[in-house]
Design a protein around this motif. Structure first.
Motif, PDB file in Angstrom:
ATOM      1  N   LEU A 171       0.835  -1.200   0.000  1.00  0.00           N
ATOM      2  CA  LEU A 171       0.000   0.000   0.000  1.00  0.00           C
ATOM      3  C   LEU A 171       0.874   1.257   0.000  1.00  0.00           C
ATOM      4  CD1 LEU A 171      -2.726  -1.095   2.591  1.00  0.00           C
ATOM      5  CD2 LEU A 171      -2.922  -1.052   0.087  1.00  0.00           C
TER       6      LEU A 171
ATOM      7  N   TYR B  37       1.071  -3.648   9.730  1.00  0.00           N
ATOM      8  CA  TYR B  37      -0.056  -2.966  10.366  1.00  0.00           C
ATOM      9  C   TYR B  37       0.413  -1.928  11.380  1.00  0.00           C
ATOM     10  CZ  TYR B  37      -4.013  -2.229  13.499  1.00  0.00           C
ATOM     11  OH  TYR B  37      -4.988  -1.654  14.283  1.00  0.00           O
TER      12      TYR B  37
ATOM     13  N   HIS C  64       2.550   0.968   9.654  1.00  0.00           N
ATOM     14  CA  HIS C  64       1.976   1.662   8.499  1.00  0.00           C
ATOM     15  C   HIS C  64       1.700   3.128   8.856  1.00  0.00           C
ATOM     16  CE1 HIS C  64      -0.180   2.183   4.754  1.00  0.00           C
ATOM     17  NE2 HIS C  64      -1.222   2.677   5.407  1.00  0.00           N
TER      18      HIS C  64
ATOM     19  N   PRO D 150      -5.043  -7.209   1.968  1.00  0.00           N
ATOM     20  CA  PRO D 150      -5.405  -5.795   2.147  1.00  0.00           C
ATOM     21  C   PRO D 150      -5.856  -5.138   0.837  1.00  0.00           C
ATOM     22  CG  PRO D 150      -3.376  -6.284   3.301  1.00  0.00           C
ATOM     23  CD  PRO D 150      -3.680  -7.472   2.436  1.00  0.00           C
ATOM     24  N   THR D 151      -5.161  -5.442  -0.253  1.00  0.00           N
ATOM     25  CA  THR D 151      -5.527  -4.862  -1.549  1.00  0.00           C
ATOM     26  C   THR D 151      -6.896  -5.368  -1.991  1.00  0.00           C
ATOM     27  OG1 THR D 151      -3.180  -4.768  -2.141  1.00  0.00           O
ATOM     28  CG2 THR D 151      -4.767  -4.590  -3.941  1.00  0.00           C
TER      29      THR D 151
ATOM     30  N   LYS E  50      -9.662  -3.860   0.382  1.00  0.00           N
ATOM     31  CA  LYS E  50      -9.830  -2.437   0.110  1.00  0.00           C
ATOM     32  C   LYS E  50     -10.589  -2.234  -1.206  1.00  0.00           C
ATOM     33  CE  LYS E  50      -7.256   1.934  -0.150  1.00  0.00           C
ATOM     34  NZ  LYS E  50      -5.918   2.564  -0.209  1.00  0.00           N
TER      35      LYS E  50
ATOM     36  N   GLU F  48      -8.910   0.879   4.897  1.00  0.00           N
ATOM     37  CA  GLU F  48      -7.523   0.424   4.862  1.00  0.00           C
ATOM     38  C   GLU F  48      -7.097  -0.194   6.188  1.00  0.00           C
ATOM     39  OE1 GLU F  48      -3.573   2.954   4.418  1.00  0.00           O
ATOM     40  OE2 GLU F  48      -4.561   2.685   2.474  1.00  0.00           O
ATOM     41  N   THR F  49      -7.457   0.445   7.293  1.00  0.00           N
ATOM     42  CA  THR F  49      -7.082  -0.070   8.609  1.00  0.00           C
ATOM     43  C   THR F  49      -7.724  -1.430   8.860  1.00  0.00           C
ATOM     44  OG1 THR F  49      -6.839   2.159   9.501  1.00  0.00           O
ATOM     45  CG2 THR F  49      -7.105   0.375  11.086  1.00  0.00           C
TER      46      THR F  49
ATOM     47  N   ALA G  21      -8.682  -3.607   6.612  1.00  0.00           N
ATOM     48  CA  ALA G  21      -8.046  -4.584   5.737  1.00  0.00           C
ATOM     49  C   ALA G  21      -6.725  -5.080   6.311  1.00  0.00           C
ATOM     50  CB  ALA G  21      -7.825  -3.969   4.358  1.00  0.00           C
ATOM     51  N   LEU G  22      -5.944  -4.171   6.886  1.00  0.00           N
ATOM     52  CA  LEU G  22      -4.672  -4.561   7.496  1.00  0.00           C
ATOM     53  C   LEU G  22      -4.898  -5.403   8.752  1.00  0.00           C
ATOM     54  CD1 LEU G  22      -2.667  -1.238   7.032  1.00  0.00           C
ATOM     55  CD2 LEU G  22      -2.189  -3.424   5.921  1.00  0.00           C
TER      56      LEU G  22
END
Length: 495
Positions: free
Chosen positions: A46, A167, A170, A283-284, A287, A293-294, A296-297
């Motif tokens: 990311l 995580y 990031h 995560p990708t 998302k 984003e948070t 997903a991580l």
């Protein structure tokens, strides 16, 4: 070597010496590096994408570049290991891990980052070929599964560490620090390997029996029957020298072919079932279907944690449950989890109210995959190949793993882009079903059998799952009944 219509009997479970634990644990640092260096891209991608403004195609290039290197390293490591020894190979791999991690962290462009990750991948691929084989050649037959699978557990630990770093750091530290920190455990592995013994099998093959005896004595309990074990290895070495079946050409021999099919086929399916896509792209993916984003991580951390826990559980039970049975029990659950996940994606059920179901499917897939097929992937490669072609066989196995992984990772985002996330999950669910059919048809149960006994079964043309189902491992040191030790396999020296 024994020849037998094997009679049932429980496999012996000798105690493992503290130094054998130390050797397996030290070598497993390579597994940690494998897991960390491949897994860190999930959280770092990311930030890397934002810094370099990457398209989804270039994201695939950066993510998959390590797999190109791993394919090269996996195929090439066997010849290096055969010539210079298992231990020296691991030492060289550790040095490459350290240098390549630093180079990747300093890359000024996406292209140079990808090239540095190719070099890092060579170390990953070579490690995946060499370390399971090294530990398998040191370990007692009845405890080989547990000791080799320390490598797999270390992979899971590396993935968990990478996801936590991705995580937790990031937006706090640059992705470059996330990549560079892998040089530290690589340095530890480099130094520690100098204190470990060389493979007794490699030493005997090089005409150094006294060194082989000393090496084996270091990793066995006091009072162990070293003479019988060394004689079995020496006999296998003798036959391999007399055999026309050697190296890469030997893999094409009819009697070796069942091992190649079982080993490389299992290796391919460990990747094609989609687990690495989840590790690299969760995560990708999340998302892209609407997760924050948070969130997903966070899900990525959970997936990595499940991978570690289930791999550790697999390590604890694989020698009791059996390699084949473990895979056959878990693969249907993995296929069903992905089929349901694909349906949720296809119906657009990815909103806040549906998130628990999406996450549950991801977690269940990881439970069934990490605790089943992934447990046996590297283990099978270290067990099935005869000594005269073992380096070539494990190289082919590693090359198959990384080539399949490269295919999967290099096409995952494009597949999702063209047929949608739901369609992609259905494709991977189908591949899990095919993996079940393959294991059922081609992979025999190898638990409790020595490497020499597995080779004997190949030579006698008795490597089908049904053959092994009728011939459970016995308490003999070689995995066959003591009553038949005097008999020899037919045409052993001519093959």
């Amino acid at each position: 070597m024994p020849h037998s219509d094997i009679t049932p009997g429980p496999a012996s479970r000798p105690a493992i010496s503290s130094f054998m634990w130390l050797a397996a644990g030290t070598a497993a640092i390579g597994g940690f590096l494998y897991g960390y260096d491949t897994g860190i891209i999930s959280g770092a991608l990311l930030s890397i994408s934002a810094e370099y403004n990457l398209t989804h195609g270039m994201q695939e290039v950066v993510a998959a570049s390590i797999l190109l290197g791993a394919t090269i390293g996996g195929v090439g490591a066997g010849a290096f290991s055969d010539r210079f020894g298992r231990r020296r190979t691991v030492i060289a791999i550790a040095a490459l891990f350290a240098v390549a991690a630093v180079a990747a962290s300093l890359a000024p462009s996406a292209l140079l980052l990808a090239l540095a990750r190719v070099a890092l991948g060579i170390a990953v691929g070579a490690c995946s070929q060499s370390i399971p084989a090294y530990v398998a050649e040191l370990a007692p037959a009845a405890r080989r599964g547990m000791l080799v699978l320390m490598f797999s557990v270390a992979i899971g630990l590396g993935i968990v560490t990478a996801s936590l770093v991705g995580y937790g750091l990031h937006g706090v530290l640059s992705w470059r620090w996330m990549v560079a920190v892998a040089a530290a455990p690589a340095a530890v592995l480099f130094v520690a390997m100098f204190a470990l013994p060389e493979s007794p099998r490699w030493l005997i093959a090089r005409g150094r029996p006294d060194e082989a005896a000393r090496a084996l004595a270091r990793v066995r309990m006091p009072g162990a029957d070293l003479r019988t074990e060394l004689e079995a290895v020496a006999e296998t070495v003798r036959r391999s020298r007399e055999s026309r079946t050697r190296g890469w050409r030997g893999l094409a021999q009819p009697w070796v072919r069942p091992a190649v099919i079982a080993g490389c086929g299992t290796a391919a399916f460990t990747q094609l079932v989609g687990i690495e896509m989840m590790i690299y792209y969760t995560p990708t993916l999340l998302k892209g279907v609407g997760f924050a984003e948070t969130s997903a991580l966070q899900v990525n951390v959970g997936i990595a944690a499940i991978y570690l826990v289930m791999t550790a559980l697999g390590l604890a039970i694989v020698d009791r449950v059996g390699r084949r049975r473990l895979a056959l029990v878990t693969l249907p659950g993995a296929a069903l989890s992905l089929a349901v996940l694909g349906t949720l994606f296809a119906l657009g059920k990815t909103g806040p109210g549906d998130a628990p179901y999406v996450i549950a499917c991801l977690f269940l897939f990881m439970v069934f995959q990490a605790g089943g097929l992934q447990v046996i992937g590297w283990l099978t490669g270290s067990e099935v190949y005869p000594l005269s072609v073992r380096a070539a066989g494990t190289s082919a196995q590693a090359g198959t793993v990384w080539g399949s992984n490269l295919l999967l990772t290099g096409t995952a985002l494009s597949l999702i882009h063209h047929i949608g996330a739901g369609g992609a999950m259905w494709v991977y669910a189908g591949l899990n079903a095919l993996a079940f059919l393959f294991i059922w048809r081609f992979l025999p149960e190898l638990s409790g059998r020595s490497l020499e006994a597995v080779e004997d079964a190949l030579r006698r043309g008795r490597f089908r799952p049904s053959d092994f189902a009728r011939t459970p491992a016995a308490s003999s040191p070689n995995g066959w009944p003591p009553s038949s030790r005097a008999a020899r396999p037919r045409s052993a020296s001519s093959r």
